[in-house]
Motif scaffolding. Structure first.
Motif, short mmCIF file in Angstrom:
data_model
loop_
_atom_site.label_atom_id
_atom_site.label_comp_id
_atom_site.label_asym_id
_atom_site.label_seq_id
_atom_site.Cartn_x
_atom_site.Cartn_y
_atom_site.Cartn_z
N LEU A 73 0.82 -1.21 0.00
CA LEU A 73 0.00 0.00 0.00
C LEU A 73 0.86 1.26 0.00
CD1 LEU A 73 -2.86 -0.89 2.54
CD2 LEU A 73 -2.86 -1.14 0.05
N THR A 74 2.12 1.12 -0.33
CA THR A 74 3.05 2.25 -0.30
C THR A 74 2.69 3.27 -1.36
OG1 THR A 74 4.81 0.77 0.45
CG2 THR A 74 5.47 2.94 -0.39
N GLY A 75 2.65 4.53 -0.96
CA GLY A 75 2.41 5.64 -1.89
C GLY A 75 3.63 6.54 -1.97
N PHE A 76 3.42 7.78 -2.38
CA PHE A 76 4.51 8.76 -2.44
C PHE A 76 4.01 10.11 -1.95
CE2 PHE A 76 2.48 8.70 -6.65
CZ PHE A 76 2.16 10.04 -6.85
N ASN A 77 4.94 10.94 -1.48
CA ASN A 77 4.60 12.29 -1.05
C ASN A 77 4.24 13.15 -2.27
OD1 ASN A 77 5.27 11.49 1.49
ND2 ASN A 77 6.96 12.94 1.75
N LEU A 78 3.17 13.90 -2.17
CA LEU A 78 2.86 14.87 -3.22
C LEU A 78 3.78 16.09 -3.12
CD1 LEU A 78 -1.05 14.89 -3.29
CD2 LEU A 78 0.51 13.86 -4.92
N TYR A 79 4.28 16.36 -1.94
CA TYR A 79 5.14 17.52 -1.70
C TYR A 79 6.32 17.54 -2.67
CZ TYR A 79 8.14 20.76 0.92
OH TYR A 79 8.95 21.80 1.29
N LYS A 80 6.46 18.63 -3.37
CA LYS A 80 7.54 18.90 -4.33
C LYS A 80 7.45 18.11 -5.64
CE LYS A 80 11.04 20.81 -1.23
NZ LYS A 80 12.45 20.77 -0.79
N LYS A 81 6.38 17.37 -5.81
CA LYS A 81 6.20 16.68 -7.09
C LYS A 81 5.79 17.70 -8.16
CE LYS A 81 7.11 12.43 -5.91
NZ LYS A 81 7.58 12.72 -4.55
N THR A 82 6.12 17.40 -9.41
CA THR A 82 5.76 18.28 -10.53
C THR A 82 4.42 17.83 -11.11
OG1 THR A 82 8.08 18.72 -11.07
CG2 THR A 82 6.43 19.14 -12.80
N VAL A 83 3.48 18.74 -11.09
CA VAL A 83 2.13 18.45 -11.58
C VAL A 83 1.89 19.25 -12.85
CG1 VAL A 83 -0.35 18.53 -11.08
CG2 VAL A 83 1.29 18.00 -9.25
N GLY A 89 -1.34 24.04 -2.55
CA GLY A 89 -1.44 23.82 -1.11
C GLY A 89 -0.71 22.57 -0.64
N PHE A 90 -0.52 21.61 -1.54
CA PHE A 90 0.26 20.41 -1.22
C PHE A 90 1.77 20.65 -1.34
CE2 PHE A 90 -3.78 18.23 -2.20
CZ PHE A 90 -3.83 17.31 -1.16
N GLY A 91 2.13 21.82 -1.81
CA GLY A 91 3.55 22.11 -1.99
C GLY A 91 4.11 21.56 -3.29
N CYS A 92 3.24 21.35 -4.28
CA CYS A 92 3.68 20.83 -5.58
C CYS A 92 4.23 21.96 -6.45
CB CYS A 92 2.52 20.16 -6.30
SG CYS A 92 1.84 18.72 -5.47
N LYS A 93 5.07 21.57 -7.39
CA LYS A 93 5.48 22.48 -8.44
C LYS A 93 4.50 22.32 -9.60
CE LYS A 93 9.10 23.47 -11.84
NZ LYS A 93 10.41 23.06 -12.41
N ILE A 94 3.89 23.41 -10.03
CA ILE A 94 2.86 23.34 -11.06
C ILE A 94 3.40 23.91 -12.37
CG2 ILE A 94 0.48 23.89 -11.68
CD1 ILE A 94 0.68 22.40 -9.06
N ILE A 95 3.27 23.12 -13.43
CA ILE A 95 3.52 23.64 -14.77
C ILE A 95 2.23 23.45 -15.57
CG2 ILE A 95 6.01 23.27 -14.75
CD1 ILE A 95 5.61 20.69 -16.30
N ALA A 96 1.99 24.33 -16.54
CA ALA A 96 0.71 24.32 -17.22
C ALA A 96 0.87 24.51 -18.72
CB ALA A 96 -0.19 25.42 -16.64
#
Length: 334
Positions: A137-147, A165-172
Motif C-alpha cells: 500500500l506504499t504511496g509517495f509524497n505529493l510535496y515537491k512533485k511536478t504536476v 497547497g500540497f507544496g507541488c510544483k505546477i507547470i501548465a
C-alpha cells in the motif's frame, strides 16, 4: 415555457423543481436519453434540456425543428455533442452552463490522485474483510512533485490552487494563459515539456477536434516512467487503447478517470445485473492501478444548485427575448 428534460436522474428532478420558482416553467423529466428512438417525446415542447451523453446531431436537430423546439439548454459546460451548425441553420438557440462550482470537479480530480496514490480504495476493502495488512500500500509524497495541468480555465485554476497547497510544483499548458497564475509561481510550458517533466498530469481542457486523443502513443512515449494521469474532463482526450498499452508497459503508473470515451451507453446507469460488452473498458477495470468513477465529478450540492439556477435562467431569458449570456454560437470557419 414547457421544457423536456432528457437523461434525467433523481437529483435533476430535486434541484430543478426546487429552483423552478413559482412554477415559472412546466418541467417534464424523462429518464431516457435523447436519441433517434426517443426524439418524438419532444413534440409539443419549445425547450429541451440535455446532458453530456444525449445525441443532438444534424438529424436530431432536423426533427427537433419539426417538433417546434426553439432552444436547447445544456445543463453542463461541454457542447461537443451538439451540431451547432445544424442548430444555427434551423434557428434553434443553444445555451449552456459555462461554470458550475469549478471546485467540485477540481476536488474530485484531487480525490482520484489521493485515492490512487495512497491506495485508499484497496485499504478500505481490506479492512472490511478483516485484513489489516499494509503490505503493498506504499504511496509517495505529493510535496515537491511536478504536476502538469493541461487546460487552465476555471476548473484548471481551481485545481492548480489546491495542488499548490500540497507544496507541488505546477507547470501548465494552455493556448490562453490565465491571469494571475504566473504570480503564484506557476510556469506555462509547451505541451511536450509538460509531458516530459510531470510526475502527475491532470486534464482540464474541452474536447475539440484539436484535443481529441491528445494523449496517445506519441504523447505517452514522452512521459516519465510511472507517470500518474488524471482525466475529469472528457473521455476522448485520451486514446484508451493506447493507454492500455502504456499501462501494460508500465509507462503509466496510475490512471484515474471520471470520464470514458465510450461512456454514452454505460455511465449514469445501473448495469450491475448485465454483462458489459465493452471489452476495452473491461480491460481497463482489470488493472490494479486504474481507478474509474462514472462521471460524478460535478456531483455536489453547490454544483447542482448552480446548474439548475443557471439553466432555468437561460430558458427564462430566451422566453423574455433577452440577450442570452450563455449562448453557444456556431462560428463559420470561412
Amino acid at each position: 415555457m414547457k421544457v423536456a428534460f432528457f437523461s434525467s436522474k433523481s437529483y435533476d428532478k430535486e434541484y430543478f423543481n426546487l429552483h423552478n420558482q413559482e412554477g415559472k416553467h412546466d418541467l417534464t423529466f424523462f429518464e431516457v436519453s435523447l436519441n433517434p428512438d426517443t426524439i418524438e417525446l419532444t413534440n409539443g415542447y419549445e425547450a429541451i434540456c440535455v446532458f453530456v451523453n444525449d445525441k443532438v446531431d444534424a438529424q436530431a436537430i432536423e426533427r427537433l425543428s419539426e417538433n417546434g423546439v426553439k432552444i436547447i439548454a445544456l445543463r453542463c459546460a461541454g457542447y461537443n455533442n451538439i451540431d451547432l451548425k445544424a442548430a444555427h441553420e434551423k434557428d434553434i438557440k443553444v445555451v449552456r452552463v459555462p461554470a458550475y462550482s469549478p471546485e467540485a470537479v477540481a476536488e474530485h480530480a484531487v480525490a482520484l490522485i489521493m485515492t490512487l496514490n495512497r491506495k485508499i480504495h484497496k485499504a478500505f476493502n481490506r479492512v472490511r474483510e478483516g485484513n489489516f495488512s499494509i503490505e503493498k500500500l506504499t504511496g509517495f509524497n505529493l510535496y515537491k512533485k511536478t504536476v502538469g495541468v493541461i487546460g487552465t480555465g476555471k476548473i484548471g485554476i481551481a485545481f492548480c490552487n489546491i495542488m499548490l497547497g500540497f507544496g507541488c510544483k505546477i507547470i501548465a499548458y494552455d493556448p490562453y494563459e490565465a491571469d494571475g497564475l504566473k504570480e503564484k509561481g506557476i510556469q506555462y510550458t509547451s505541451l511536450d515539456e509538460l509531458l516530459e517533466k510531470s510526475d502527475i498530469i491532470s486534464l482540464h481542457c474541452p474536447l475539440t477536434p484539436k484535443t481529441q486523443h491528445l494523449l496517445n502513443n506519441e504523447a505517452f512515449t514522452k512521459m516519465k516512467e510511472g507517470v500518474m494521469i488524471i482525466n475529469t474532463s472528457r473521455g476522448a482526450l485520451i486514446k484508451t487503447s493506447d493507454a492500455i498499452e502504456a499501462l501494460k508497459k508500465r509507462k503509466i503508473g496510475y490512471l484515474g478517470v471520471d470520464v470514458y470515451e465510450e461512456e454514452e451507453k454505460l455511465f449514469f446507469r445501473d448495469l450491475s445485473e448485465y454483462l458489459i460488452q465493452d471489452e476495452i473498458l473491461l480491460r481497463l477495470i482489470g488493472f490494479p492501478n486504474v481507478l474509474i468513477t462514472a462521471h460524478q465529478g460535478f456531483l455536489t450540492q453547490e454544483a447542482l444548485t448552480q446548474i439548475s439556477t443557471t439553466t432555468l435562467n437561460n430558458i427564462t431569458s430566451f422566453e423574455k427575448g433577452e440577450p442570452l449570456e450563455n449562448e453557444v454560437k456556431w462560428e463559420n470557419p470561412d
